[in-house]
Enzyme design. Structure first.
Site, short mmCIF file in Angstrom:
data_model
loop_
_atom_site.label_atom_id
_atom_site.label_comp_id
_atom_site.label_asym_id
_atom_site.label_seq_id
_atom_site.Cartn_x
_atom_site.Cartn_y
_atom_site.Cartn_z
N GLU A 197 46.46 23.96 -18.95
CA GLU A 197 45.21 23.20 -18.80
C GLU A 197 45.16 22.49 -17.45
O GLU A 197 44.50 22.95 -16.52
CB GLU A 197 45.09 22.20 -19.95
CG GLU A 197 43.69 21.65 -20.13
CD GLU A 197 43.51 21.06 -21.52
OE1 GLU A 197 42.36 20.94 -21.94
OE2 GLU A 197 44.52 20.71 -22.16
N GLU A 217 43.84 -19.03 -27.96
CA GLU A 217 42.59 -19.76 -28.16
C GLU A 217 42.28 -20.72 -27.02
O GLU A 217 41.12 -21.05 -26.78
CB GLU A 217 42.64 -20.55 -29.48
CG GLU A 217 42.56 -19.66 -30.70
CD GLU A 217 42.41 -20.43 -31.99
OE1 GLU A 217 41.80 -19.90 -32.93
OE2 GLU A 217 42.90 -21.58 -32.07
#
Length: 515
Positions: free
Chosen positions: A68, A311
């Site tokens: 490929e 946070e």
């Protein structure tokens, strides 16, 4: 092969691919072909190259057959993983057989087709470098132009038998059109290989999640089911064998301080050295403060601490800690604290697990705090999140590190579940922080809900927060329903009836009643 009883067992070779050999129970069967099938982007080519790269790094030479991508493109693409294929070629450790299509030549089907000439090239390359491993990528690229299934099947058998006659361990990649559809495009690839593996790249809740499954190993055992994996720079494929983990972690009775002497007393003398504690509570109840105290307790004792924050930014964390009398900046300069903070959505949960494990291995902390799990919960599916927590807690315990995780409850006052994803069973200890409404005023309460292997204070204690941190007060009295989020204040007569009923079932009730 090795002898088992009177029979010869199939011998396996370690691939060298991180954790894959765990689910393969030793690696790939030696001198056999393994089909790796997957949709676009699932990692087939990377796995095939890594199979060769890990072998070369371990002393086994290889041949890569490409149908490929061109050899030039593959050499360039794999440099990002730290695999210098050109250098290995120059050293005679790797050989390419480039059968990729020439874009300047028009492709067409004409008559019968065979791979005799190609197999001769492969045989020459194997003998030239003394290869023990061969990777073929990919079968579909060469056979997609041929409509006659009988030709495809016969030529696939020729490839498989040719590789087996060379005495090499080979992997062949093939495409599939759907992650949960037929094994491969032509429907015959899986029958010509001794072993079949499937790579998936599934879209779940707007997030991609890669998994690997060993469908069959002919004549030998392997772990069953799908296992998450990720692909990282300078590492390639990393399999996360969560369900293959064993409950073999060490267990210590050594106690360490949580950073708050009053909380240590409630926990029966502190936290266990190799335990994981979950701090659960609504926003603003003091979870980050508890983390800060935990880190201060470690650094004051000369321990290295790692803070994983998802946070708040580093500057926010430093500012908040300073407000409680803790100098994170000084701790960083002394080398006893490291802060890792970032937006949770920049990576998948599997990537975060690998990143956190790498940070722990590099820094070697004695304590790890994660604030918070709730920020990571929405990065992937509930299953992926639970697997992340399993993987992280298992790793921390195996490293004999003390862990402290926080989780934010959606309900302000309490609720039926400690965490929305029911991960509380994975931790050793649980500390609940709650708001309590008392006569029109909001107060904070703390209780040690669970502590494996230790007695602990069962009371729900009021606490306050000031510049010195968390201050424990007296237990809440004459109040019930705090944890459920519906506190009820009992009158003296109500209290008398309650203790009368409890006394019928609990021998300790009289003493608790006096207190």
């Amino acid at each position: 092969m090795t002898v088992v009883g009177k029979h010869l067992a199939v011998e396996k070779i370690a691939t060298g691919i991180s954790s894959f050999d765990v689910i393969a129970k030793g690696g790939l069967p030696k001198n056999r072909t393994t089909l790796i099938s997957g949709t676009a982007g699932s990692g087939k080519t990377i796995f095939a190259v890594q199979f060769l790269a890990a072998g070369i790094q371990g002393g086994s030479r290889g041949v890569f057959v490409t149908f490929e991508e061109s050899a030039t493109d593959i050499r360039k693409n794999m440099l990002s993983f730290g695999w210098d294929l050109a250098q290995w070629e120059a050293e005679g450790k790797l050989a390419f057989v480039d059968a990729s299509p020439d874009p300047s030549v028009e492709s067409f089907e004409a008559g019968s087709f065979d791979l005799g000439a190609l197999m001769a090239r492969v045989q020459h390359a194997v003998k030239k470098v003394g290869a023990e491993r061969v990777a073929v990528d990919s079968l579909g690229a060469v056979f997609s132009q041929f409509s006659d299934q009988s030709i495809v099947r016969s030529e696939l058998f020729r490839i498989a038998s040719g590789l087996k006659s060379l005495g090499v361990t080979a992997v062949l990649t093939a495409e599939r059109t759907d992650d949960y559809g037929p094994v491969a495009r032509f429907g015959v690839e899986e029958f010509i290989a001794d072993n079949v593996m499937i790579l998936r790249n599934v879209l779940e809740d707007e997030s991609r999640r890669r998994t690997i499954e060993i469908l069959k190993f002919r004549g030998c055992d392997h772990q069953k089911g799908e296992y998450p994996f990720t692909i990282v720079p300078d590492g390639g494929v990393i399999v996360i064998p969560l369900s293959a983990m064993h409950l073999s972690m060490k267990s210590s009775d050594k106690r360490i301080s949580s950073g708050n002497p009053q909380l240590d007393e409630m926990c029966g003398g502190g936290l266990f050295r190799d335990s994981v504690t979950l701090i659960s509570g609504a926003t603003g109840t003091g979870k980050t403060l508890t983390v800060t105290q935990f880190l201060r307790g470690g650094t004051s004792n000369g321990e290295r601490c790692l803070l994983l924050a998802f946070e708040e930014s580093r500057d926010q964390l430093v500012r908040n800690a300073t407000g409680w009398g803790v100098d994170f900046g000084q701790m960083e300069r002394e080398g006893t604290l490291r802060i890792v903070c970032d937006y949770p959505d920049i990576s998948g949960l599997e990537d975060w697990l690998v990143t956190i494990q790498a940070a722990i291995k590099e820094f070697r902390p004695q304590r790890v705090a994660l604030d918070s799990l709730s920020a990571l919960e929405h990065v992937g599916t509930q299953k992926a999140f639970r697997e992340f927590v399993i993987g992280l807690t298992s790793f921390i315990k195996h490293e004999e590190i003390t862990g402290l995780f926080t989780s934010t409850t959606e309900s302000l006052m309490g609720g039926d579940s400690i965490t929305e994803t029911h991960i509380s069973t994975l931790t050793d200890s649980i500390i609940l922080l709650r708001y309590v409404e008392m006569f029109g005023e909001m107060k904070r309460g703390l209780t040690v809900l669970k502590m494996r292997g230790s007695a602990h204070d069962k009371a729900i204690r009021e606490f306050t927060i000031d510049k010195g941190g968390m201050r424990m007060g007296r237990p809440f009295r004459n109040v019930t329903g705090i944890l459920a989020g519906a506190p009820v204040h009992l009158s003296p007569s109500d209290l008398e009836r309650v203790w009368s009923n409890v006394g019928d079932r609990d021998s300790d009730a009289p003493e608790r009643r006096k207190s």
